[in-house]
Design an enzyme around this catalytic site. Structure first.
Site, PDB file in Angstrom:
ATOM      1  N   GLY A  10      10.385 -13.756  -3.220  1.00 23.04           N
ATOM      2  CA  GLY A  10      10.579 -12.546  -2.406  1.00 23.04           C
ATOM      3  C   GLY A  10      11.789 -11.761  -2.870  1.00 23.04           C
ATOM      4  O   GLY A  10      12.880 -12.313  -3.014  1.00 23.04           O
ATOM      5  N   LYS A  38       5.714  -9.767  -5.058  1.00 17.74           N
ATOM      6  CA  LYS A  38       4.372  -9.186  -5.088  1.00 17.74           C
ATOM      7  C   LYS A  38       4.334  -7.880  -5.879  1.00 17.74           C
ATOM      8  O   LYS A  38       3.389  -7.596  -6.584  1.00 17.74           O
ATOM      9  CB  LYS A  38       3.996  -8.885  -3.636  1.00 17.74           C
ATOM     10  CG  LYS A  38       2.574  -9.048  -3.287  1.00 17.74           C
ATOM     11  CD  LYS A  38       2.393  -8.722  -1.806  1.00 17.74           C
ATOM     12  CE  LYS A  38       2.012  -9.946  -1.038  1.00 17.74           C
ATOM     13  NZ  LYS A  38       1.623  -9.677   0.336  1.00 17.74           N
ATOM     14  N   GLU A 170      12.673   3.446  16.573  1.00 14.65           N
ATOM     15  CA  GLU A 170      13.050   4.200  15.366  1.00 14.65           C
ATOM     16  C   GLU A 170      11.861   5.025  14.856  1.00 14.65           C
ATOM     17  O   GLU A 170      12.019   6.159  14.419  1.00 14.65           O
ATOM     18  CB  GLU A 170      13.563   3.248  14.286  1.00 14.65           C
ATOM     19  CG  GLU A 170      14.920   2.639  14.640  1.00 14.65           C
ATOM     20  CD  GLU A 170      15.691   2.162  13.431  1.00 14.65           C
ATOM     21  OE1 GLU A 170      15.078   1.516  12.568  1.00 14.65           O
ATOM     22  OE2 GLU A 170      16.898   2.434  13.347  1.00 14.65           O
ATOM     23  N   ALA A 317      18.040  -7.262   8.582  1.00 11.19           N
ATOM     24  CA  ALA A 317      18.458  -7.140   7.184  1.00 11.19           C
ATOM     25  C   ALA A 317      19.917  -7.552   7.050  1.00 11.19           C
ATOM     26  O   ALA A 317      20.327  -8.169   6.055  1.00 11.19           O
ATOM     27  CB  ALA A 317      18.274  -5.698   6.738  1.00 11.19           C
ATOM     28  N   GLN A 318      20.691  -7.212   8.067  1.00  8.79           N
ATOM     29  CA  GLN A 318      22.118  -7.557   8.054  1.00  8.79           C
ATOM     30  C   GLN A 318      22.308  -9.072   7.878  1.00  8.79           C
ATOM     31  O   GLN A 318      23.094  -9.532   7.050  1.00  8.79           O
ATOM     32  CB  GLN A 318      22.740  -7.084   9.377  1.00  8.79           C
ATOM     33  CG  GLN A 318      24.227  -7.230   9.420  1.00  8.79           C
ATOM     34  CD  GLN A 318      24.844  -6.829  10.759  1.00  8.79           C
ATOM     35  OE1 GLN A 318      25.979  -7.184  11.016  1.00  8.79           O
ATOM     36  NE2 GLN A 318      24.151  -6.113  11.609  1.00  8.79           N
ATOM     37  N   LYS A 379      24.588   5.110  10.781  1.00 14.51           N
ATOM     38  CA  LYS A 379      23.324   4.506  10.327  1.00 14.51           C
ATOM     39  C   LYS A 379      23.155   4.725   8.810  1.00 14.51           C
ATOM     40  O   LYS A 379      22.733   3.830   8.083  1.00 14.51           O
ATOM     41  CB  LYS A 379      22.163   5.155  11.100  1.00 14.51           C
ATOM     42  CG  LYS A 379      20.797   4.631  10.740  1.00 14.51           C
ATOM     43  CD  LYS A 379      20.540   3.292  11.380  1.00 14.51           C
ATOM     44  CE  LYS A 379      19.158   2.777  11.050  1.00 14.51           C
ATOM     45  NZ  LYS A 379      18.950   1.430  11.566  1.00 14.51           N
TER      46      LYS A 379
HETATM   47  P1  FAD Z   1      11.887  -8.573   3.372  1.00 15.02           P
HETATM   48  O1  FAD Z   1      12.995  -7.622   3.198  1.00 15.02           O
HETATM   49  O2  FAD Z   1      10.721  -8.191   4.174  1.00 15.02           O
HETATM   50  O3  FAD Z   1      11.396  -9.020   1.929  1.00 15.02           O
HETATM   51  C1  FAD Z   1      10.306  -9.893   1.718  1.00 15.02           C
HETATM   52  C2  FAD Z   1       9.823  -9.696   0.299  1.00 15.02           C
HETATM   53  O4  FAD Z   1       8.853 -10.700  -0.003  1.00 15.02           O
HETATM   54  C3  FAD Z   1       9.160  -8.350   0.060  1.00 15.02           C
HETATM   55  O5  FAD Z   1       9.632  -7.790  -1.148  1.00 15.02           O
HETATM   56  C4  FAD Z   1       7.678  -8.701  -0.049  1.00 15.02           C
HETATM   57  O6  FAD Z   1       6.955  -7.822  -0.889  1.00 15.02           O
HETATM   58  C5  FAD Z   1       7.748 -10.088  -0.650  1.00 15.02           C
HETATM   59  N1  FAD Z   1       6.569 -10.898  -0.366  1.00 15.02           N
HETATM   60  C6  FAD Z   1       6.000 -11.105   0.841  1.00 15.02           C
HETATM   61  N2  FAD Z   1       4.942 -11.936   0.700  1.00 15.02           N
HETATM   62  C7  FAD Z   1       4.868 -12.258  -0.608  1.00 15.02           C
HETATM   63  C8  FAD Z   1       4.006 -13.097  -1.377  1.00 15.02           C
HETATM   64  N3  FAD Z   1       3.009 -13.797  -0.810  1.00 15.02           N
HETATM   65  N4  FAD Z   1       4.217 -13.193  -2.700  1.00 15.02           N
HETATM   66  C9  FAD Z   1       5.219 -12.502  -3.303  1.00 15.02           C
HETATM   67  N5  FAD Z   1       6.068 -11.706  -2.623  1.00 15.02           N
HETATM   68  C10 FAD Z   1       5.894 -11.590  -1.293  1.00 15.02           C
HETATM   69  N6  FAD Z   1      17.054  -4.810  10.261  1.00 15.02           N
HETATM   70  C11 FAD Z   1      18.327  -4.405  10.397  1.00 15.02           C
HETATM   71  O7  FAD Z   1      19.263  -5.194  10.167  1.00 15.02           O
HETATM   72  N7  FAD Z   1      18.634  -3.118  10.758  1.00 15.02           N
HETATM   73  C12 FAD Z   1      17.672  -2.186  10.961  1.00 15.02           C
HETATM   74  O8  FAD Z   1      17.978  -1.032  11.269  1.00 15.02           O
HETATM   75  C13 FAD Z   1      16.315  -2.567  10.818  1.00 15.02           C
HETATM   76  N8  FAD Z   1      15.334  -1.659  10.957  1.00 15.02           N
HETATM   77  C14 FAD Z   1      14.045  -2.015  10.689  1.00 15.02           C
HETATM   78  C15 FAD Z   1      13.063  -1.023  10.723  1.00 15.02           C
HETATM   79  C16 FAD Z   1      11.750  -1.357  10.412  1.00 15.02           C
HETATM   80  C17 FAD Z   1      10.707  -0.286  10.416  1.00 15.02           C
HETATM   81  C18 FAD Z   1      11.407  -2.700  10.082  1.00 15.02           C
HETATM   82  C19 FAD Z   1       9.978  -3.060   9.728  1.00 15.02           C
HETATM   83  C20 FAD Z   1      12.376  -3.681  10.046  1.00 15.02           C
HETATM   84  C21 FAD Z   1      13.706  -3.368  10.350  1.00 15.02           C
HETATM   85  N9  FAD Z   1      14.724  -4.315  10.299  1.00 15.02           N
HETATM   86  C22 FAD Z   1      16.037  -3.935  10.468  1.00 15.02           C
HETATM   87  C23 FAD Z   1      14.417  -5.733  10.006  1.00 15.02           C
HETATM   88  C24 FAD Z   1      14.606  -6.024   8.514  1.00 15.02           C
HETATM   89  O9  FAD Z   1      13.878  -5.111   7.743  1.00 15.02           O
HETATM   90  C25 FAD Z   1      14.177  -7.445   8.171  1.00 15.02           C
HETATM   91  O10 FAD Z   1      14.842  -8.334   9.021  1.00 15.02           O
HETATM   92  C26 FAD Z   1      14.511  -7.758   6.713  1.00 15.02           C
HETATM   93  O11 FAD Z   1      13.724  -6.958   5.862  1.00 15.02           O
HETATM   94  C27 FAD Z   1      14.287  -9.229   6.385  1.00 15.02           C
HETATM   95  O12 FAD Z   1      14.629  -9.451   5.055  1.00 15.02           O
HETATM   96  P2  FAD Z   1      13.862 -10.547   4.205  1.00 15.02           P
HETATM   97  O13 FAD Z   1      14.567 -10.655   2.905  1.00 15.02           O
HETATM   98  O14 FAD Z   1      13.677 -11.785   5.005  1.00 15.02           O
HETATM   99  O15 FAD Z   1      12.401  -9.951   4.005  1.00 15.02           O
END
Ligand code: FAD
Length: 405
Positions: A10, A38, A170, A317-318, A379
Site C-alpha cells: 500500500g 494497485k 466535507e 491520515a495524521q 486545513k
Molecule cells: P490509504 O491512504 O487509503 O492507502 C491505502 C493504499 O493501499 C492505497 O494507495 C490503495 O490504492 C492501496 N491498496 C488498497 N488495496 C490494495 C490492494 N489489494 N493491492 C495493492 N494496493 C492496495 N484523515 C485525516 O487525518 N484528516 C482528514 O481531513 C481526512 N479527511 C478524509 C476525507 C475523505 C474523503 C476520506 C475518504 C478520508 C479522510 N481521512 C482523513 C481519513 C484518511 O484518508 C485515512 O485515514 C488514511 O488515508 C489512511 O491511510 P492508510 O495509509 O491506512 O490508507
C-alpha cells in the site's frame, strides 16, 4: 549474507511515508525494499471528496509514486495484493508472489455498509480516485440529462449523502459550492436541487465541539443542505432510499446516494490469518502484529487504543503518517540488529474539517477553536504538510494548495 527483504503493501499515507523514511535511513546494502501498490500513483485520500464533488480535478489529488521513491533503493511493483500469508512470510499478488523478512501492511480502508439492503449495489462511496471520478461524472450526467427528457425527473437532482461524520460533512461542503456552478452550466434552477444529509445520530460530527457543530450546520444549511438527523437509512435502490425517523418511514427518490458513513480496514487483513479485532490488527506498542513478530501494521488497518478515552483512535491520515515514522524506525533497528524499538504515542496536532472553499471548522494547538477562513487556511496547511513530509519542497510546489482566498 543475504539482505533482509522488506515488503510494504500500500502506497497511501502510511505505506508511502514508511517507504520514504526507510529509503532515507537504510543504505543500498542494508536491505531490499519493495513497495506494492494497485496503481502507479499515490492519492491524497483526504482530498477525494473534492474530486468527487468536482471542485478539484482528480489529477490534483494524485501524484506518481516514482516521483517520490528512490528507484535505486526501492523496487516499486504495481500490482494488486490478493492475499497475505503471514505463516509462510509470503504475499500473493495478482501477477506474482513476494517473500519477505519484514512486512508492512498499509492497505487502508474500504466502505462498511453494515448489511443495509441495496447499499453495496446502489450507493457510491468515496474511497479512491476511480470512485471519486465516477461520482463527479454521475452527478454531471444527471444534471445534463435533466433538461433532455420530456418528463422532468426530480430524482436526477436529488443528491443524498449518508453519514454526517467527517467525510460526509466535507463532501457536503464541496457540493454546496459545486451545485450552483452546475446549475448555471446546465440551465437548472438552483431551488430545484436537493442535497440531503441522512445521519443516524442526533447531531452531525459526533465528538466535535458543539459550537463548531452549530457553525458547520448553519454554514451548510446556508448552502442549501437539508439535514435528516436521527434518521436511519433502511434501504437503497436504483430509484431512491428509504429512511426511518421516529418510527416513520420516508422514501426519497434519488439516483445519487453517496455513502460516507463508515469505513473498515481492508478486508485482506481479516482474511490473512493475522490476529484481528473486528478486521483490524490490534498492534503492539511498537506497531507489530501480536501474532507475527515480523509483520508491522499501520494506518487504517491498525487498531490502537486511546487510553484517555478508552476508545480506539479514529482512522486518520495524521495517525497513519505518525505511525509510519515509528514503523520505519523500528524496522531499521531490527535490520541493524539493534534492540531499540520505539513505542507509538499519538501527538494530536488538531482536527480541521473543511466546509468547502474558504470555510472550515477545527480544533488545533490543544483546544484552540477555529472557524471560517482561518480554519480553512489551517486545513490547507495540514494538506500541504502531508505533501512536504513525503515529497519535500518539490512535491509541495507541484501539488500544494495555495489558493487561500
Ligand atoms: P490509504 O491512504 O487509503 O492507502 C491505502 C493504499 O493501499 C492505497 O494507495 C490503495 O490504492 C492501496 N491498496 C488498497 N488495496 C490494495 C490492494 N489489494 N493491492 C495493492 N494496493 C492496495 N484523515 C485525516 O487525518 N484528516 C482528514 O481531513 C481526512 N479527511 C478524509 C476525507 C475523505 C474523503 C476520506 C475518504 C478520508 C479522510 N481521512 C482523513 C481519513 C484518511 O484518508 C485515512 O485515514 C488514511 O488515508 C489512511 O491511510 P492508510 O495509509 O491506512 O490508507
Amino acid at each position: 549474507m543475504n539482505k533482509p527483504r522488506i515488503v510494504i503493501l500500500g502506497a497511501g499515507y502510511g505505506g508511502l511515508a514508511t517507504t520514504v523514511k526507510l529509503q532515507k535511513q537504510l543504505g543500498i546494502n542494508d536491505a531490499h525494499i519493495t513497495l506494492v501498490n494497485k496503481h502507479d500513483y499515490h492519492y491524497e485520500s483526504t482530498w477525494l471528496h473534492e474530486s468527487a464533488a468536482g471542485t478539484l480535478h482528480h489529477d490534483r489529488s494524485r501524484y506518481a509514486i516514482k516521483d517520490v521513491i528512490n528507484s535505486g533503493k526501492v523496487d516499486f511493483v504495481q500490482d494488486t495484493v490478493t492475499s497475505i500469508k503471514p505463516d509462510d512470510n509470503k504475499v500473493i499478488l495478482e501477477n506474482s508472489e513476494l517473500d519477505y523478512d519484514y512486512l508492512v501492511v498499509a492497505l487502508g480502508f474500504e466502505a462498511a455498509t453494515f448489511g443495509i439492503p441495496g447499499l453495496l449495489e446502489n450507493a457510491f462511496t468515496i474511497g479512491n480516485i476511480n470512485q471519486s471520478r465516477l461520482i463527479r461524472q454521475h452527478i454531471e450526467y444527471n444534471f445534463a440529462k435533466y433538461n433532455n427528457e420530456k418528463e422532468k425527473n426530480q430524482d436526477r437532482l436529488n443528491i443524498v449523502v449518508g453519514g454526517g461524520g467527517f467525510t460526509g460533512i466535507e463532501f457536503l461542503g464541496e457540493l454546496g459550492n459545486r451545485i450552483p456552478e452546475l446549475c448555471k452550466e446546465y440551465d437548472i434552477d438552483r431551488s430545484l436541487v436537493r442535497i440531503i444529509n441522512v445521519e443516524a445520530a442526533p447531531s452531525i460530527l459526533p465528538g466535535f465541539d458543539p459550537q463548531l457543530v452549530e457553525y458547520a450546520m448553519n454554514s451548510l444549511e446556508g448552502k442549501g443542505v437539508e439535514f435528516k438527523l436521527g434518521a436511519m437509512l433502511k434501504e437503497c435502490t436504483p430509484e431512491g432510499i428509504v429512511i426511518e425517523k421516529d418510527g416513520e418511514q420516508e422514501q426519497i427518490p434519488t439516483r445519487t446516494t453517496v455513502w460516507a458513513a463508515g469505513v473498515r480496514a481492508n478486508s485482506l487483513v481479516e482474511e490473512s490469518g493475522l490476529e484481528h479485532n473486528r478486521g483490524k490488527v490490534e498492534v503492539k506498542p511498537d506497531l507489530r502484529a501480536p501474532s507475527h513478530e515480523n509483520v508491522f501494521v499501520v494506518g487504517d488497518c491498525a487498531l490502537i487504543w486511546n487510553k484517555e478515552t478508552e476508545r480506539p483512535y479514529p482512522p486518520t491520515a495524521q495517525i497513519a503518517m505518525q505511525e509510519a515514522d515509528v514503523c520505519a524506525h523500528n524496522i531499521v533497528m531490527l535490520v541493524k540488529g539493534k534492540d531499540e524499538l520505539e513505542s507509538f504515542t499519538f501527538n494530536n496536532q488538531g482536527t480541521v474539517a473543511s466546509l468547502g472553499h474558504g470555510d472550515a471548522i477545527g480544533v488545533v494547538f490543544g483546544n484552540k477553536k477555529l472557524f471560517g477562513w482561518s480554519a480553512s487556511v489551517m486545513k490547507k496547511i495540514i494538506d500541504n504538510r502531508a505533501l512536504f513530509k513525503i515529497g519535500g519542497i518539490g512535491l509541495l510546489l507541484k501539488k500544494g494548495k495555495f489558493n487561500i482566498f
